[in-house]
Design a protein around this motif. Structure first.
Motif, PDB file in Angstrom:
ATOM      1  N   GLN A   5       0.839  -1.197   0.000  1.00  0.00           N
ATOM      2  CA  GLN A   5       0.000   0.000   0.000  1.00  0.00           C
ATOM      3  C   GLN A   5       0.877   1.251   0.000  1.00  0.00           C
ATOM      4  O   GLN A   5       0.619   2.203  -0.738  1.00  0.00           O
ATOM      5  CB  GLN A   5      -0.912   0.010   1.228  1.00  0.00           C
ATOM      6  CG  GLN A   5      -1.982  -1.054   1.196  1.00  0.00           C
ATOM      7  CD  GLN A   5      -2.690  -1.193   2.521  1.00  0.00           C
ATOM      8  OE1 GLN A   5      -2.050  -1.330   3.564  1.00  0.00           O
ATOM      9  NE2 GLN A   5      -4.011  -1.149   2.493  1.00  0.00           N
ATOM     10  N   VAL A   6       1.915   1.238   0.808  1.00  0.00           N
ATOM     11  CA  VAL A   6       2.811   2.389   0.915  1.00  0.00           C
ATOM     12  C   VAL A   6       3.608   2.566  -0.379  1.00  0.00           C
ATOM     13  O   VAL A   6       3.675   3.665  -0.939  1.00  0.00           O
ATOM     14  CB  VAL A   6       3.765   2.226   2.119  1.00  0.00           C
ATOM     15  CG1 VAL A   6       4.788   3.342   2.159  1.00  0.00           C
ATOM     16  CG2 VAL A   6       2.976   2.168   3.414  1.00  0.00           C
ATOM     17  N   GLU A   7       4.205   1.480  -0.855  1.00  0.00           N
ATOM     18  CA  GLU A   7       5.011   1.556  -2.073  1.00  0.00           C
ATOM     19  C   GLU A   7       4.157   1.957  -3.276  1.00  0.00           C
ATOM     20  O   GLU A   7       4.606   2.716  -4.134  1.00  0.00           O
ATOM     21  CB  GLU A   7       5.703   0.222  -2.330  1.00  0.00           C
ATOM     22  CG  GLU A   7       6.810  -0.081  -1.340  1.00  0.00           C
ATOM     23  CD  GLU A   7       7.417  -1.453  -1.522  1.00  0.00           C
ATOM     24  OE1 GLU A   7       7.077  -2.155  -2.502  1.00  0.00           O
ATOM     25  OE2 GLU A   7       8.240  -1.843  -0.681  1.00  0.00           O
ATOM     26  N   GLY A   8       2.934   1.442  -3.336  1.00  0.00           N
ATOM     27  CA  GLY A   8       2.041   1.807  -4.424  1.00  0.00           C
ATOM     28  C   GLY A   8       1.682   3.281  -4.401  1.00  0.00           C
ATOM     29  O   GLY A   8       1.633   3.943  -5.439  1.00  0.00           O
ATOM     30  N   GLY A   9       1.454   3.810  -3.217  1.00  0.00           N
ATOM     31  CA  GLY A   9       1.154   5.236  -3.080  1.00  0.00           C
ATOM     32  C   GLY A   9       2.328   6.098  -3.506  1.00  0.00           C
ATOM     33  O   GLY A   9       2.153   7.143  -4.143  1.00  0.00           O
ATOM     34  N   GLY A  41       1.415   2.001  -9.682  1.00  0.00           N
ATOM     35  CA  GLY A  41       1.230   2.319  -8.270  1.00  0.00           C
ATOM     36  C   GLY A  41      -0.170   1.988  -7.779  1.00  0.00           C
ATOM     37  O   GLY A  41      -0.341   1.450  -6.690  1.00  0.00           O
ATOM     38  N   LYS A  42      -1.165   2.299  -8.595  1.00  0.00           N
ATOM     39  CA  LYS A  42      -2.550   2.005  -8.201  1.00  0.00           C
ATOM     40  C   LYS A  42      -2.784   0.508  -8.103  1.00  0.00           C
ATOM     41  O   LYS A  42      -3.482   0.039  -7.196  1.00  0.00           O
ATOM     42  CB  LYS A  42      -3.517   2.658  -9.182  1.00  0.00           C
ATOM     43  CG  LYS A  42      -3.555   4.161  -9.018  1.00  0.00           C
ATOM     44  CD  LYS A  42      -4.430   4.843 -10.038  1.00  0.00           C
ATOM     45  CE  LYS A  42      -4.328   6.358  -9.819  1.00  0.00           C
ATOM     46  NZ  LYS A  42      -5.029   7.122 -10.824  1.00  0.00           N
ATOM     47  N   ILE A  43      -2.193  -0.253  -9.020  1.00  0.00           N
ATOM     48  CA  ILE A  43      -2.336  -1.710  -8.966  1.00  0.00           C
ATOM     49  C   ILE A  43      -1.661  -2.257  -7.716  1.00  0.00           C
ATOM     50  O   ILE A  43      -2.238  -3.079  -6.997  1.00  0.00           O
ATOM     51  CB  ILE A  43      -1.754  -2.357 -10.239  1.00  0.00           C
ATOM     52  CG1 ILE A  43      -2.644  -2.033 -11.436  1.00  0.00           C
ATOM     53  CG2 ILE A  43      -1.605  -3.864 -10.066  1.00  0.00           C
ATOM     54  CD1 ILE A  43      -2.028  -2.382 -12.777  1.00  0.00           C
ATOM     55  N   GLN A  44      -0.444  -1.797  -7.438  1.00  0.00           N
ATOM     56  CA  GLN A  44       0.275  -2.276  -6.257  1.00  0.00           C
ATOM     57  C   GLN A  44      -0.468  -1.904  -4.977  1.00  0.00           C
ATOM     58  O   GLN A  44      -0.535  -2.689  -4.031  1.00  0.00           O
ATOM     59  CB  GLN A  44       1.693  -1.718  -6.236  1.00  0.00           C
ATOM     60  CG  GLN A  44       2.541  -2.305  -5.134  1.00  0.00           C
ATOM     61  CD  GLN A  44       3.989  -1.904  -5.232  1.00  0.00           C
ATOM     62  OE1 GLN A  44       4.356  -1.060  -6.031  1.00  0.00           O
ATOM     63  NE2 GLN A  44       4.818  -2.508  -4.412  1.00  0.00           N
ATOM     64  N   LYS A  45      -1.046  -0.724  -4.950  1.00  0.00           N
ATOM     65  CA  LYS A  45      -1.812  -0.287  -3.780  1.00  0.00           C
ATOM     66  C   LYS A  45      -3.041  -1.178  -3.579  1.00  0.00           C
ATOM     67  O   LYS A  45      -3.366  -1.566  -2.460  1.00  0.00           O
ATOM     68  CB  LYS A  45      -2.239   1.167  -3.965  1.00  0.00           C
ATOM     69  CG  LYS A  45      -2.708   1.843  -2.724  1.00  0.00           C
ATOM     70  CD  LYS A  45      -2.911   3.329  -2.995  1.00  0.00           C
ATOM     71  CE  LYS A  45      -3.363   4.067  -1.770  1.00  0.00           C
ATOM     72  NZ  LYS A  45      -3.582   5.478  -2.022  1.00  0.00           N
ATOM     73  N   THR A  46      -3.691  -1.543  -4.679  1.00  0.00           N
ATOM     74  CA  THR A  46      -4.858  -2.423  -4.607  1.00  0.00           C
ATOM     75  C   THR A  46      -4.461  -3.802  -4.101  1.00  0.00           C
ATOM     76  O   THR A  46      -5.167  -4.400  -3.277  1.00  0.00           O
ATOM     77  CB  THR A  46      -5.539  -2.535  -5.983  1.00  0.00           C
ATOM     78  OG1 THR A  46      -5.947  -1.230  -6.400  1.00  0.00           O
ATOM     79  CG2 THR A  46      -6.745  -3.448  -5.941  1.00  0.00           C
TER      80      THR A  46
END
Length: 60
Positions: A5-9, A41-46
């Motif tokens: 979540q942090v890395e994606g943001g 980033g949005k995919i990783q956050k999801t």
């Protein structure tokens, strides 16, 4: 909070910055990289949100 979540943001924010700089300098390549970084980033956050939800569900 999961690390994804942090890395994606952070990737999303970096992408927005790249996109903005690309627009200001008329650099289409940099702008496109910014869009790609934002999507990644949005995919990783999801993914992080899903992992967090599974972890919470398993605790109950």
């Amino acid at each position: 909070m999961h690390k994804d979540q942090v890395e994606g943001g952070m990737k999303d924010a970096k992408g927005k910055l790249k996109e903005g700089v690309g627009k200001m300098t008329d650099n289409e390549r940099l702008e496109a990289e910014g869009h790609a970084d934002q999507a990644e980033g949005k995919i990783q956050k999801t993914v992080g949100n899903v992992k967090e939800g599974v972890r919470d569900a398993l605790k109950k």
